[in-house]
Design a protein around this motif. Structure first.
Motif, PDB file in Angstrom:
ATOM      1  N   UNK A 194     -13.891 -62.104 -56.989  1.00  0.00           N
ATOM      2  CA  UNK A 194     -15.189 -61.449 -56.914  1.00  0.00           C
ATOM      3  C   UNK A 194     -16.313 -62.470 -57.055  1.00  0.00           C
ATOM      4  N   UNK A 195     -17.295 -62.364 -56.177  1.00  0.00           N
ATOM      5  CA  UNK A 195     -18.477 -63.213 -56.265  1.00  0.00           C
ATOM      6  C   UNK A 195     -19.649 -62.510 -55.586  1.00  0.00           C
ATOM      7  N   UNK A 196     -20.843 -62.961 -55.962  1.00  0.00           N
ATOM      8  CA  UNK A 196     -22.043 -62.359 -55.388  1.00  0.00           C
ATOM      9  C   UNK A 196     -23.035 -61.978 -56.465  1.00  0.00           C
ATOM     10  N   UNK A 197     -24.014 -61.156 -56.094  1.00  0.00           N
ATOM     11  CA  UNK A 197     -25.098 -60.771 -56.993  1.00  0.00           C
ATOM     12  C   UNK A 197     -25.076 -59.270 -57.250  1.00  0.00           C
ATOM     13  N   UNK A 198     -25.392 -58.894 -58.478  1.00  0.00           N
ATOM     14  CA  UNK A 198     -25.581 -57.487 -58.832  1.00  0.00           C
ATOM     15  C   UNK A 198     -26.955 -57.357 -59.475  1.00  0.00           C
ATOM     16  N   UNK A 243     -19.947 -64.369 -60.254  1.00  0.00           N
ATOM     17  CA  UNK A 243     -20.862 -63.228 -60.127  1.00  0.00           C
ATOM     18  C   UNK A 243     -22.137 -63.502 -60.917  1.00  0.00           C
ATOM     19  N   UNK A 244     -23.283 -63.176 -60.315  1.00  0.00           N
ATOM     20  CA  UNK A 244     -24.591 -63.352 -60.973  1.00  0.00           C
ATOM     21  C   UNK A 244     -25.280 -62.010 -61.111  1.00  0.00           C
ATOM     22  N   UNK A 245     -26.033 -61.851 -62.206  1.00  0.00           N
ATOM     23  CA  UNK A 245     -26.727 -60.597 -62.481  1.00  0.00           C
ATOM     24  C   UNK A 245     -28.236 -60.815 -62.539  1.00  0.00           C
ATOM     25  N   UNK A 246     -28.966 -59.841 -62.071  1.00  0.00           N
ATOM     26  CA  UNK A 246     -30.423 -59.792 -62.213  1.00  0.00           C
ATOM     27  C   UNK A 246     -30.749 -58.454 -62.855  1.00  0.00           C
ATOM     28  N   UNK A 257     -19.649 -48.134 -52.307  1.00  0.00           N
ATOM     29  CA  UNK A 257     -18.478 -48.572 -51.547  1.00  0.00           C
ATOM     30  C   UNK A 257     -18.281 -50.084 -51.595  1.00  0.00           C
ATOM     31  N   UNK A 258     -19.253 -50.793 -52.187  1.00  0.00           N
ATOM     32  CA  UNK A 258     -19.144 -52.230 -52.340  1.00  0.00           C
ATOM     33  C   UNK A 258     -18.091 -52.546 -53.405  1.00  0.00           C
ATOM     34  N   UNK A 259     -17.135 -53.404 -53.066  1.00  0.00           N
ATOM     35  CA  UNK A 259     -16.023 -53.689 -53.984  1.00  0.00           C
ATOM     36  C   UNK A 259     -16.490 -54.321 -55.290  1.00  0.00           C
ATOM     37  N   UNK A 260     -17.496 -55.193 -55.212  1.00  0.00           N
ATOM     38  CA  UNK A 260     -18.001 -55.844 -56.417  1.00  0.00           C
ATOM     39  C   UNK A 260     -18.661 -54.831 -57.341  1.00  0.00           C
ATOM     40  N   UNK A 261     -19.485 -53.942 -56.794  1.00  0.00           N
ATOM     41  CA  UNK A 261     -20.133 -52.909 -57.617  1.00  0.00           C
ATOM     42  C   UNK A 261     -19.092 -52.005 -58.265  1.00  0.00           C
ATOM     43  N   UNK A 262     -18.098 -51.603 -57.481  1.00  0.00           N
ATOM     44  CA  UNK A 262     -17.061 -50.720 -58.015  1.00  0.00           C
ATOM     45  C   UNK A 262     -16.266 -51.407 -59.120  1.00  0.00           C
ATOM     46  N   UNK A 310     -17.992 -57.363 -49.064  1.00  0.00           N
ATOM     47  CA  UNK A 310     -18.133 -56.454 -50.198  1.00  0.00           C
ATOM     48  C   UNK A 310     -17.970 -57.165 -51.543  1.00  0.00           C
ATOM     49  N   UNK A 311     -18.328 -58.453 -51.591  1.00  0.00           N
ATOM     50  CA  UNK A 311     -18.296 -59.171 -52.860  1.00  0.00           C
ATOM     51  C   UNK A 311     -16.928 -59.632 -53.301  1.00  0.00           C
ATOM     52  N   UNK A 312     -15.971 -59.686 -52.374  1.00  0.00           N
ATOM     53  CA  UNK A 312     -14.617 -60.092 -52.771  1.00  0.00           C
ATOM     54  C   UNK A 312     -13.930 -60.862 -51.647  1.00  0.00           C
ATOM     55  N   UNK A 313     -13.242 -61.940 -52.026  1.00  0.00           N
ATOM     56  CA  UNK A 313     -12.350 -62.637 -51.095  1.00  0.00           C
ATOM     57  C   UNK A 313     -11.034 -62.895 -51.821  1.00  0.00           C
ATOM     58  N   UNK A 314      -9.970 -62.958 -51.045  1.00  0.00           N
ATOM     59  CA  UNK A 314      -8.648 -63.186 -51.634  1.00  0.00           C
ATOM     60  C   UNK A 314      -8.568 -64.562 -52.275  1.00  0.00           C
ATOM     61  N   UNK A 315      -9.276 -65.528 -51.659  1.00  0.00           N
ATOM     62  CA  UNK A 315      -9.197 -66.909 -52.142  1.00  0.00           C
ATOM     63  C   UNK A 315     -10.009 -67.126 -53.423  1.00  0.00           C
TER      64      UNK A 315
END
Length: 323
Positions: free
Chosen positions: A36-40, A66-69, A283-288, A28-33
């Motif tokens: 937040x990372x991923x694409x939106x 985090x990267x945006x398009x 429900x995606x943690x990064x989106x939220x 969901x776009x998140x790790x403890x280490x």
């Protein structure tokens, strides 16, 4: 030699598999280490596009992985893209239709702005138009009924020059909102169809007899706070008394206009909510996290200086509850 190369390849593959096994799994776009990372991905309303670019840049300062398009193409495209899974978030600048809600559109309001009537600054009737404005009924006769072919058919004091009407060719929140001002729909609007807010603004700048409508940010210069060259706002005669009174005159600067929108002096429609939509409740943690970031007081504080109206604190709290 071949055998050695094969051994090297096998070792490399084993190392790669081992590294992947040790790497934290992104859920969901998140790790403890790593956080937040991923694409939106976002697409839709021209009205929201500049603001979303600003928010994305600020969000990346806190979450650099985090990267945006982001793309603009009109509210209709944003809704379609979100509901078909082409993007994570659709940008909309109008109310949702019942069938869109039925198909899973989930709205979260993030700002307010307004659609305004625009004319060429060199219109032969410019001075009188600014003094008297046009009423809702007169504007409806221009944009919906297509009743006036020349300016003097509106008022005999105007010249006999043609009235050239411009509207949006794309499925646009601005067009839908402007049509709602006349209790009509976008398909009822008459005129020369132009794609996008920048396009219709340019068409009005190029035609002295033009009349159309635009989002605030495509009419005012954010640095000077005044209207751009060759284009101006046509005031609305709200009480239909044939003149623009002091209470109806709030177009000189972008600050005056956004204040009028905030205080409900400028009517709704054509003032409106600007919203994100997702396919179902996110429900995606990064989106939220990104949507929550947008609904924070700091993020909302950028709005006024960029030609938008921020949400009140109580309104922000209501929208945050949707997450």
């Amino acid at each position: 030699m071949i055998k050695n190369n094969r051994n090297i390849l096998v070792i490399s593959l084993l190392l790669l598999l081992n590294n992947n096994a040790c790497a934290p799994k992104i859920e969901n776009g998140y790790t403890k280490e790593r956080g937040f990372e991923g694409n939106i991905s976002l697409s839709g309303a021209f009205a929201l596009y500049p603001l979303v670019v600003l928010w994305s840049e600020e969000f990346k300062k806190e979450h650099p992985l985090v990267r945006f398009n982001i793309s603009a193409g009109g509210a209709g495209k944003g809704i379609a893209d979100a509901l078909t899974g082409m993007v994570d978030i659709g940008l909309i600048s109008r109310d949702l239709h019942p069938e869109e809600v039925k198909n899973g559109a989930y709205p979260i309001h993030v700002a307010k702005d307004a659609v305004i009537c625009t004319i060429n600054a060199n219109n032969p009737n410019y001075r009188l138009l600014k003094e008297r404005g046009l009423t809702n009924a007169e504007l409806k006769n221009i944009f919906v009924n297509h009743q006036y072919k020349t300016w003097n058919e509106i008022d005999p004091r105007f010249t006999k020059d043609p009235v050239t009407v411009y509207t949006r060719a794309d499925a646009a929140g601005a067009a839908e909102t402007w049509a709602n001002f006349f209790k009509s729909k976008q398909e009822d609007l008459k005129g020369i169809g132009i794609f996008g807010d920048p396009g219709i603004a340019q068409a009005i700048k190029d035609d002295k007899n033009a009349i159309g409508f635009n989002n605030i940010n495509y009419v005012y210069d954010l640095k000077t706070k005044k209207v751009m060259d060759q284009i101006d706002v046509l005031p609305i005669d709200l009480n239909a008394d044939g003149r623009i009174s002091e209470q109806e005159s709030f177009y000189n600067t972008i600050d005056e206009l956004t204040d009028a929108v905030s205080n409900n002096q400028y009517p709704s429609p054509p003032s409106r909510d600007l919203s994100f939509i997702t396919k179902g409740k996110p429900d995606n943690l990064l989106l939220k996290e990104f949507i929550s970031f947008v609904l924070k007081k700091k993020s909302q504080s950028y709005l006024l200086e960029n030609g938008y109206v921020p949400l009140t604190e109580s309104f922000m709290e209501e929208e945050l509850k949707k997450l």
